[in-house]
Scaffold this motif. Structure first.
Motif, PDB file in Angstrom:
ATOM      1  N   ALA A  79    -121.876  -5.227 -29.307  1.00  8.46           N
ATOM      2  CA  ALA A  79    -123.133  -5.032 -30.026  1.00  8.46           C
ATOM      3  C   ALA A  79    -123.025  -3.845 -30.984  1.00  8.46           C
ATOM      4  O   ALA A  79    -123.533  -3.894 -32.111  1.00  8.46           O
ATOM      5  CB  ALA A  79    -124.281  -4.824 -29.046  1.00  8.46           C
ATOM      6  N   ALA A  80    -122.364  -2.780 -30.555  1.00  7.78           N
ATOM      7  CA  ALA A  80    -122.205  -1.606 -31.420  1.00  7.78           C
ATOM      8  C   ALA A  80    -121.357  -1.942 -32.633  1.00  7.78           C
ATOM      9  O   ALA A  80    -121.626  -1.471 -33.752  1.00  7.78           O
ATOM     10  CB  ALA A  80    -121.587  -0.460 -30.629  1.00  7.78           C
ATOM     11  N   LEU A  81    -120.324  -2.766 -32.463  1.00  6.52           N
ATOM     12  CA  LEU A  81    -119.474  -3.155 -33.588  1.00  6.52           C
ATOM     13  C   LEU A  81    -120.221  -4.048 -34.581  1.00  6.52           C
ATOM     14  O   LEU A  81    -119.892  -4.071 -35.762  1.00  6.52           O
ATOM     15  CB  LEU A  81    -118.232  -3.883 -33.075  1.00  6.52           C
ATOM     16  CG  LEU A  81    -117.214  -3.012 -32.330  1.00  6.52           C
ATOM     17  CD1 LEU A  81    -116.163  -3.891 -31.661  1.00  6.52           C
ATOM     18  CD2 LEU A  81    -116.548  -2.024 -33.284  1.00  6.52           C
ATOM     19  N   ALA A  86    -127.815  -6.850 -25.288  1.00  3.40           N
ATOM     20  CA  ALA A  86    -127.109  -5.666 -25.774  1.00  3.40           C
ATOM     21  C   ALA A  86    -127.413  -5.413 -27.246  1.00  3.40           C
ATOM     22  O   ALA A  86    -127.572  -4.258 -27.665  1.00  3.40           O
ATOM     23  CB  ALA A  86    -125.605  -5.835 -25.569  1.00  3.40           C
ATOM     24  N   ALA A  87    -127.531  -6.481 -28.043  1.00  9.32           N
ATOM     25  CA  ALA A  87    -127.855  -6.319 -29.462  1.00  9.32           C
ATOM     26  C   ALA A  87    -129.243  -5.729 -29.634  1.00  9.32           C
ATOM     27  O   ALA A  87    -129.474  -4.882 -30.511  1.00  9.32           O
ATOM     28  CB  ALA A  87    -127.758  -7.665 -30.176  1.00  9.32           C
ATOM     29  N   ALA A  88    -130.192  -6.163 -28.799  1.00  7.74           N
ATOM     30  CA  ALA A  88    -131.550  -5.629 -28.887  1.00  7.74           C
ATOM     31  C   ALA A  88    -131.602  -4.170 -28.455  1.00  7.74           C
ATOM     32  O   ALA A  88    -132.368  -3.371 -29.005  1.00  7.74           O
ATOM     33  CB  ALA A  88    -132.491  -6.468 -28.023  1.00  7.74           C
ATOM     34  N   VAL A 141    -118.353 -10.817 -34.069  1.00 10.52           N
ATOM     35  CA  VAL A 141    -117.592 -10.084 -33.055  1.00 10.52           C
ATOM     36  C   VAL A 141    -117.381 -11.046 -31.895  1.00 10.52           C
ATOM     37  O   VAL A 141    -118.342 -11.466 -31.248  1.00 10.52           O
ATOM     38  CB  VAL A 141    -118.337  -8.816 -32.597  1.00 10.52           C
ATOM     39  CG1 VAL A 141    -117.468  -8.018 -31.633  1.00 10.52           C
ATOM     40  CG2 VAL A 141    -118.731  -7.960 -33.792  1.00 10.52           C
ATOM     41  N   VAL A 142    -116.107 -11.388 -31.642  1.00  8.84           N
ATOM     42  CA  VAL A 142    -115.784 -12.445 -30.679  1.00  8.84           C
ATOM     43  C   VAL A 142    -114.838 -11.896 -29.624  1.00  8.84           C
ATOM     44  O   VAL A 142    -113.825 -11.264 -29.948  1.00  8.84           O
ATOM     45  CB  VAL A 142    -115.135 -13.657 -31.384  1.00  8.84           C
ATOM     46  CG1 VAL A 142    -114.928 -14.799 -30.391  1.00  8.84           C
ATOM     47  CG2 VAL A 142    -115.999 -14.125 -32.555  1.00  8.84           C
ATOM     48  N   LEU A 143    -115.170 -12.130 -28.346  1.00 13.94           N
ATOM     49  CA  LEU A 143    -114.298 -11.750 -27.237  1.00 13.94           C
ATOM     50  C   LEU A 143    -113.234 -12.827 -27.081  1.00 13.94           C
ATOM     51  O   LEU A 143    -113.556 -14.007 -26.954  1.00 13.94           O
ATOM     52  CB  LEU A 143    -115.107 -11.614 -25.946  1.00 13.94           C
ATOM     53  CG  LEU A 143    -114.391 -10.998 -24.744  1.00 13.94           C
ATOM     54  CD1 LEU A 143    -113.990  -9.559 -25.033  1.00 13.94           C
ATOM     55  CD2 LEU A 143    -115.283 -11.061 -23.509  1.00 13.94           C
ATOM     56  N   MET A 144    -111.953 -12.402 -27.102  1.00 11.52           N
ATOM     57  CA  MET A 144    -110.844 -13.361 -27.137  1.00 11.52           C
ATOM     58  C   MET A 144    -109.854 -13.099 -26.008  1.00 11.52           C
ATOM     59  O   MET A 144    -109.602 -11.944 -25.652  1.00 11.52           O
ATOM     60  CB  MET A 144    -110.095 -13.234 -28.465  1.00 11.52           C
ATOM     61  CG  MET A 144    -110.941 -13.486 -29.698  1.00 11.52           C
ATOM     62  SD  MET A 144    -111.247 -15.227 -29.942  1.00 11.52           S
ATOM     63  CE  MET A 144    -109.726 -15.725 -30.747  1.00 11.52           C
ATOM     64  N   ILE A 161    -113.718   3.360 -29.673  1.00 12.75           N
ATOM     65  CA  ILE A 161    -113.689   2.129 -30.480  1.00 12.75           C
ATOM     66  C   ILE A 161    -114.670   2.207 -31.635  1.00 12.75           C
ATOM     67  O   ILE A 161    -114.319   1.945 -32.795  1.00 12.75           O
ATOM     68  CB  ILE A 161    -113.991   0.910 -29.586  1.00 12.75           C
ATOM     69  CG1 ILE A 161    -112.855   0.684 -28.585  1.00 12.75           C
ATOM     70  CG2 ILE A 161    -114.218  -0.336 -30.428  1.00 12.75           C
ATOM     71  CD1 ILE A 161    -113.168  -0.341 -27.519  1.00 12.75           C
ATOM     72  N   VAL A 162    -115.907   2.576 -31.336  1.00 11.95           N
ATOM     73  CA  VAL A 162    -116.947   2.585 -32.370  1.00 11.95           C
ATOM     74  C   VAL A 162    -116.668   3.667 -33.418  1.00 11.95           C
ATOM     75  O   VAL A 162    -116.781   3.431 -34.626  1.00 11.95           O
ATOM     76  CB  VAL A 162    -118.337   2.778 -31.740  1.00 11.95           C
ATOM     77  CG1 VAL A 162    -119.407   2.886 -32.816  1.00 11.95           C
ATOM     78  CG2 VAL A 162    -118.653   1.613 -30.797  1.00 11.95           C
ATOM     79  N   SER A 163    -116.277   4.867 -32.978  1.00 12.41           N
ATOM     80  CA  SER A 163    -116.010   5.939 -33.936  1.00 12.41           C
ATOM     81  C   SER A 163    -114.795   5.606 -34.797  1.00 12.41           C
ATOM     82  O   SER A 163    -114.761   5.910 -35.998  1.00 12.41           O
ATOM     83  CB  SER A 163    -115.809   7.266 -33.212  1.00 12.41           C
ATOM     84  OG  SER A 163    -114.672   7.229 -32.367  1.00 12.41           O
ATOM     85  N   THR A 164    -113.775   4.954 -34.208  1.00  7.07           N
ATOM     86  CA  THR A 164    -112.590   4.564 -34.979  1.00  7.07           C
ATOM     87  C   THR A 164    -112.953   3.515 -36.020  1.00  7.07           C
ATOM     88  O   THR A 164    -112.467   3.563 -37.167  1.00  7.07           O
ATOM     89  CB  THR A 164    -111.494   4.030 -34.041  1.00  7.07           C
ATOM     90  OG1 THR A 164    -111.153   5.047 -33.093  1.00  7.07           O
ATOM     91  CG2 THR A 164    -110.262   3.634 -34.820  1.00  7.07           C
ATOM     92  N   TRP A 165    -113.805   2.560 -35.648  1.00  7.31           N
ATOM     93  CA  TRP A 165    -114.250   1.542 -36.605  1.00  7.31           C
ATOM     94  C   TRP A 165    -114.994   2.191 -37.772  1.00  7.31           C
ATOM     95  O   TRP A 165    -114.757   1.839 -38.939  1.00  7.31           O
ATOM     96  CB  TRP A 165    -115.124   0.519 -35.892  1.00  7.31           C
ATOM     97  CG  TRP A 165    -115.846  -0.442 -36.799  1.00  7.31           C
ATOM     98  CD1 TRP A 165    -117.172  -0.470 -37.056  1.00  7.31           C
ATOM     99  CD2 TRP A 165    -115.275  -1.510 -37.565  1.00  7.31           C
ATOM    100  NE1 TRP A 165    -117.483  -1.480 -37.939  1.00  7.31           N
ATOM    101  CE2 TRP A 165    -116.331  -2.142 -38.269  1.00  7.31           C
ATOM    102  CE3 TRP A 165    -113.984  -1.979 -37.737  1.00  7.31           C
ATOM    103  CZ2 TRP A 165    -116.121  -3.221 -39.120  1.00  7.31           C
ATOM    104  CZ3 TRP A 165    -113.769  -3.071 -38.586  1.00  7.31           C
ATOM    105  CH2 TRP A 165    -114.818  -3.682 -39.255  1.00  7.31           C
TER     106      TRP A 165
END
Length: 631
Positions: free
Chosen positions: A159-161, A181-183, A287-290, A350-354
């Protein structure tokens, strides 16, 4: 209700319930389930517990859950009953008298039933949405291997990504974890979801209706029967059912969604990726979990290459060796020259690196993340696994760290000999009389405490108090986990306590050196009277081969259960115990130093290899070649 539910009802461990079933002929007989996992009728269990004086006052949440489970009759009907209960909460929450969102068609919950009243009481005390979330959590626990949900930490990262997307779509929404999570993590105003299972969509509908004003959930297979064919969302979040191989390859061969290539029949993952991209508005993200294997399968390399060439794939994040997250974007304008790769599971990293990468297309943090030139990825394999493409960690301190480790190891080796305990053969070979630990407990020399069962530890979290695990005790290290105690079942250790753990072919008894750590799963604690028993002496004797055999009951191939009451210790005066205690304490210190020696030796070997590879270490002058023994 299951044996675990009975244990909660009575406030005991699951083993106690097993004992009751064996020892009491009048214990209620199973009414369903399997021989390994039987289920019982709630009224019969309540009556038996009350007659035995074992029924305790239940918290309102536990009572609501037990009533719901009793109403369902079996776990296959539990989802429908829970959806019906949630349906009633939605109506009451909205003050409606019309039918609620969409409970499972076969579900029915009488307004005056015990389950309906218990759920209403829980909602009145907790609030409608928190009450339903609690019951949904228990539902997932009861389903076991039959079902799964996206873990909350993974959902939060995804959701953060996605960023601050106004409209969010999940085409395989399950019970709505990603949409929730998105909400919670973004600015989503409109939530859309679809799932092939009518039971999970009923639960997702209730869940979102209780917390969001604009949500729509539809039932159907998104690949074959798209419920939102004309929707272009700001973000698509998806954790698809990759295990389903009959996804529609034959009938969907000419589908316009396959913009980047026809997905191979055994690669439904690449069908879901392209379905997600087809629903993303220009500039929006998917954003897809793979599964991690998708990054390198040869059958999908052409589609991976096309995703790279067009700039649709923007990041690949390795959460673990088994799970990756792909961040995709509907191409608009120029094609990016790099792909962000991250090998780290920490959400903040992850979020800060993105965010950093978006402003720095040449980002490089050795060993963690890197903006990899796309041209370097377009080889014969098109392998998108992050780890091989990351820069090596910095070598500027390799030589310095090697010397530091060398000095620490040399000092420790000098200390090892002085730690060995001073003991000698006894002139009296007959030994002393012994006594059972059970007898010592009976006369008050010690108290025995058992940790809560693993399945009862919903309170375990990433923060809170230090929590000792069985592996911590066996390895002789400090507490490595954490937990937030929610009730009186938890035991805080004190200095001088003895903690005991068992695993396959291993047994350990350690004396706690400091206060405050919680007793974790599968651990036993002995709290001794120091005027009568020396804890180091007792811990040392408990670790004997004979006591390890008699006290350990193997439960699986890797774990064991300790019944320490069957162990024995010599009957010795307290002064004599303390003399032995000094020897056992020195031996424990020796073991700890030996483990540190091994760890430092392994670290030195790695640093030597790194330093040789990067040229920062060279052999000392006059170093004599070593003749290695043959293997």
């Amino acid at each position: 209700m299951s044996a675990t539910d009975i244990a909660r009802l009575a406030g005991v461990g699951r083993a106690a319930v097993s004992n009751w079933r064996r020892r009491h002929p009048d214990f209620p007989q199973p009414v369903g389930g399997t021989p390994i996992s039987p289920v019982f009728a709630l009224p019969e269990v309540e009556t038996w517990l009350r007659d035995q004086g074992k029924l305790r006052e239940l918290p309102v949440e536990e009572w609501a859950w037990q009533q719901l489970r009793a109403e369902a009759g079996d776990d296959l009907q539990l989802g429908g009953v829970l959806a019906a209960a949630g349906d009633a909460l939605v109506k009451e929450h909205a003050g409606e008298t019309i039918p609620g969102p969409s409970a499972a068609p076969s579900a029915a919950l009488s307004p005056g039933s015990g389950a309906a009243e218990a759920v209403a009481d829980l909602a009145a005390e907790w609030g409608a949405s928190p009450a339903f979330e609690f019951l949904l959590g228990r539902y997932w626990e009861a389903q076991g291997r039959r079902a799964s949900a996206t873990p909350p930490d993974v959902a939060a990262v995804m959701a953060a990504l996605a960023g601050d997307a106004a409209t969010v779509l999940d085409p395989a929404c399950g019970t709505g974890e990603l949409l929730v999570a998105a909400a919670e993590n973004g600015a989503a105003r409109r939530l859309l979801g679809q799932d092939a299972d009518s039971g999970t969509t009923a639960l997702a509908t209730v869940r979102l209706a209780l917390r969001h004003d604009d949500a729509a959930i539809r039932t159907g297979d998104s690949l074959r029967a798209d419920g939102f064919p004309d929707v272009l969302a700001d973000a698509v979040l998806c954790d698809p059912p990759f295990h389903v191989r009959t996804w529609g390859h034959e009938e969907l061969t000419a589908d316009p969604r396959w913009e980047y290539g026809l997905p191979p029949r055994l690669e439904p993952e690449l069908a879901w990726v392209q379905h997600a991209l087809a629903h993303v508005a220009p500039g929006g993200r998917a954003v897809v979990l793979m599964p991690a294997v998708v990054a390198g399968r040869r059958s999908g390399r052409r589609i991976r290459a096309q995703l790279l060439r067009t700039g649709a794939l923007r990041a690949v994040i390795a959460l673990s060796a088994a799970q990756h997250v792909w961040v995709l974007q509907r191409p608009e304008g120029g094609t990016p020259a790099t792909l962000l790769m991250i090998d780290d599971a920490d959400q903040e990293t992850i979020v800060s690196t993105w965010e950093t990468y978006r402003n720095d297309p040449e980002h490089d943090e050795p060993g963690v993340s890197r903006a990899v030139p796309i041209i370097d990825l377009l080889d014969e394999d098109v392998d998108l696994t992050p780890a091989p493409h990351l820069s090596a960690t910095g070598s500027e301190r390799t030589a310095e760290r090697f010397l530091e480790t060398h000095d620490r190891l040399a000092t420790l080796l000098e200390r090892l000999g002085g730690l060995l305990p001073a003991v000698r053969p006894s002139a009296d070979q007959e030994g002393s009389p012994s006594v059972l630990v059970a007898e010592l407990a009976r006369i008050g020399y010690l108290a025995i405490h058992q940790a809560p069962l693993r399945r009862d530890q919903e309170e375990v979290t990433g923060d809170g108090q230090p929590l000792l695990t069985a592996e911590d005790v066996i390895e002789g290290r400090p507490a490595s986990a954490r937990a937030t105690p929610a009730d009186g079942r938890w035991i805080a250790t004190r200095a001088g306590d003895i903690v005991i753990a068992a695993a396959a072919h291993r047994f350990a008894a350690r004396v706690v050196e400091g206060d405050g750590a919680l007793l974790g799963p599968q651990l036993t604690l002995l709290r001794v009277d120091p005027e009568r028993l020396d804890p180091y002496f007792l811990a040392g004797v408990l670790g004997s081969s004979a006591n390890a055999r008699t006290s350990t009951v193997q439960t699986t191939g890797t774990t064991g259960r300790v019944d320490i009451r069957r162990a024995r210790m010599p009957r010795l005066p307290i002064e004599e115990q303390r003399r032995y205690g000094v020897a056992f304490r020195r031996m424990a210190e020796f073991e700890s130093a030996l483990r540190s020696t091994v760890a430092l030796g392994e670290e030195m070997a790695r640093l030597l290899a790194d330093g040789t590879a990067d040229g920062t270490l060279v052999p000392a002058p006059g170093e004599v070649p070593v003749h290695w023994p043959s293997i």
